[in-house]
Motif scaffolding. Structure first.
Motif, PDB file in Angstrom:
ATOM      1  N   ASP A 135     -18.995 -15.177  -7.904  1.00 45.94           N
ATOM      2  CA  ASP A 135     -19.469 -16.552  -7.708  1.00 45.94           C
ATOM      3  C   ASP A 135     -19.390 -16.955  -6.234  1.00 45.94           C
ATOM      4  O   ASP A 135     -20.316 -17.558  -5.697  1.00 45.94           O
ATOM      5  N   VAL A 136     -18.279 -16.611  -5.590  1.00 41.91           N
ATOM      6  CA  VAL A 136     -18.108 -16.953  -4.175  1.00 41.91           C
ATOM      7  C   VAL A 136     -19.133 -16.202  -3.332  1.00 41.91           C
ATOM      8  O   VAL A 136     -19.731 -16.782  -2.417  1.00 41.91           O
ATOM      9  N   LEU A 137     -19.380 -14.945  -3.664  1.00 43.07           N
ATOM     10  CA  LEU A 137     -20.383 -14.175  -2.934  1.00 43.07           C
ATOM     11  C   LEU A 137     -21.762 -14.806  -3.101  1.00 43.07           C
ATOM     12  O   LEU A 137     -22.506 -14.967  -2.128  1.00 43.07           O
ATOM     13  N   GLN A 138     -22.093 -15.205  -4.318  1.00 44.22           N
ATOM     14  CA  GLN A 138     -23.383 -15.840  -4.567  1.00 44.22           C
ATOM     15  C   GLN A 138     -23.487 -17.172  -3.811  1.00 44.22           C
ATOM     16  O   GLN A 138     -24.517 -17.472  -3.208  1.00 44.22           O
ATOM     17  N   CYS A 143     -20.661 -13.854   8.454  1.00 44.24           N
ATOM     18  CA  CYS A 143     -19.248 -13.672   8.105  1.00 44.24           C
ATOM     19  C   CYS A 143     -18.459 -14.967   8.255  1.00 44.24           C
ATOM     20  O   CYS A 143     -17.529 -15.216   7.488  1.00 44.24           O
ATOM     21  N   THR A 144     -18.828 -15.783   9.209  1.00 47.02           N
ATOM     22  CA  THR A 144     -18.164 -17.078   9.366  1.00 47.02           C
ATOM     23  C   THR A 144     -18.426 -17.953   8.147  1.00 47.02           C
ATOM     24  O   THR A 144     -17.506 -18.604   7.631  1.00 47.02           O
ATOM     25  N   ILE A 145     -19.649 -17.949   7.676  1.00 45.95           N
ATOM     26  CA  ILE A 145     -19.967 -18.713   6.457  1.00 45.95           C
ATOM     27  C   ILE A 145     -19.164 -18.165   5.288  1.00 45.95           C
ATOM     28  O   ILE A 145     -18.567 -18.926   4.509  1.00 45.95           O
ATOM     29  N   ALA A 146     -19.112 -16.838   5.161  1.00 45.76           N
ATOM     30  CA  ALA A 146     -18.351 -16.213   4.067  1.00 45.76           C
ATOM     31  C   ALA A 146     -16.872 -16.573   4.150  1.00 45.76           C
ATOM     32  O   ALA A 146     -16.240 -16.874   3.127  1.00 45.76           O
ATOM     33  N   TYR A 206     -15.504 -19.267   5.367  1.00 47.00           N
ATOM     34  CA  TYR A 206     -15.274 -20.635   4.915  1.00 47.00           C
ATOM     35  C   TYR A 206     -15.427 -20.764   3.398  1.00 47.00           C
ATOM     36  O   TYR A 206     -14.711 -21.546   2.767  1.00 47.00           O
ATOM     37  N   LYS A 207     -16.317 -20.005   2.814  1.00 38.44           N
ATOM     38  CA  LYS A 207     -16.466 -20.022   1.355  1.00 38.44           C
ATOM     39  C   LYS A 207     -15.204 -19.476   0.681  1.00 38.44           C
ATOM     40  O   LYS A 207     -14.734 -20.017  -0.318  1.00 38.44           O
ATOM     41  N   VAL A 208     -14.647 -18.400   1.235  1.00 43.27           N
ATOM     42  CA  VAL A 208     -13.420 -17.824   0.685  1.00 43.27           C
ATOM     43  C   VAL A 208     -12.263 -18.806   0.851  1.00 43.27           C
ATOM     44  O   VAL A 208     -11.470 -19.025  -0.081  1.00 43.27           O
TER      45      VAL A 208
END
Length: 145
Positions: free
Chosen positions: A6-9, A33-36, A38-40
């Protein structure tokens, strides 16, 4: 679907939504990667103490350090060849490539703009990519590669 999926999507959706914010010529991988990251971090915060193994922000930061493979000395030559090869494409093919890869339009959006079928767009994009690959390879070989 697991929460990681879900986080990846969500990450991919955010990258797609913010595609127009990306500055061409900068490091796309670092930007994504910066967006990823912050999502994590949002997910870790959301889970709080509920998760048995939530990563600390420091661990997430360490995991997000972008490791670049050795840079290709010919990257500039490849980019220059691509630019020159784009100019050799027929106008409608060049426009379809621009809409798909610069403006991030979907095939159905491009089809609607051109009055084509979606399948026709896929065919045109496939032919354009093949033509560009062939042209770039020829140019790089001619330049001593």
């Amino acid at each position: 679907m697991s929460r990681a999926d879900d986080v990846l999507q969500e990450t991919f959706l955010t990258i797609s939504d913010k595609a127009n914010d990306f500055v061409i010529g900068t490091d796309f991988v670092a930007w994504a990667c910066t967006i990823a990251k912050y999502k994590v971090l949002e997910e870790c915060k959301r889970l709080g103490g509920k998760a048995t193994a939530v990563l600390s922000p420091e661990v997430v930061e360490a995991l997000c350090v972008v490791q670049h493979p050795s840079t290709d000395d010919r990257e500039g030559e490849k980019l220059q060849a691509l630019t020159m090869c784009l100019d050799t494409l027929p106008p409608s093919m060049r426009r379809a490539i621009e809409l798909r890869y610069t403006r991030a339009h979907t095939a159905s959006e491009i089809a609607s703009l051109f009055g084509w079928s979606t399948d026709s767009v896929y065919v045109i994009l496939s032919r354009a990519r093949a033509a560009l690959e062939k042209c770039i390879n020829i140019r790089l070989k001619a330049d001593g590669g």
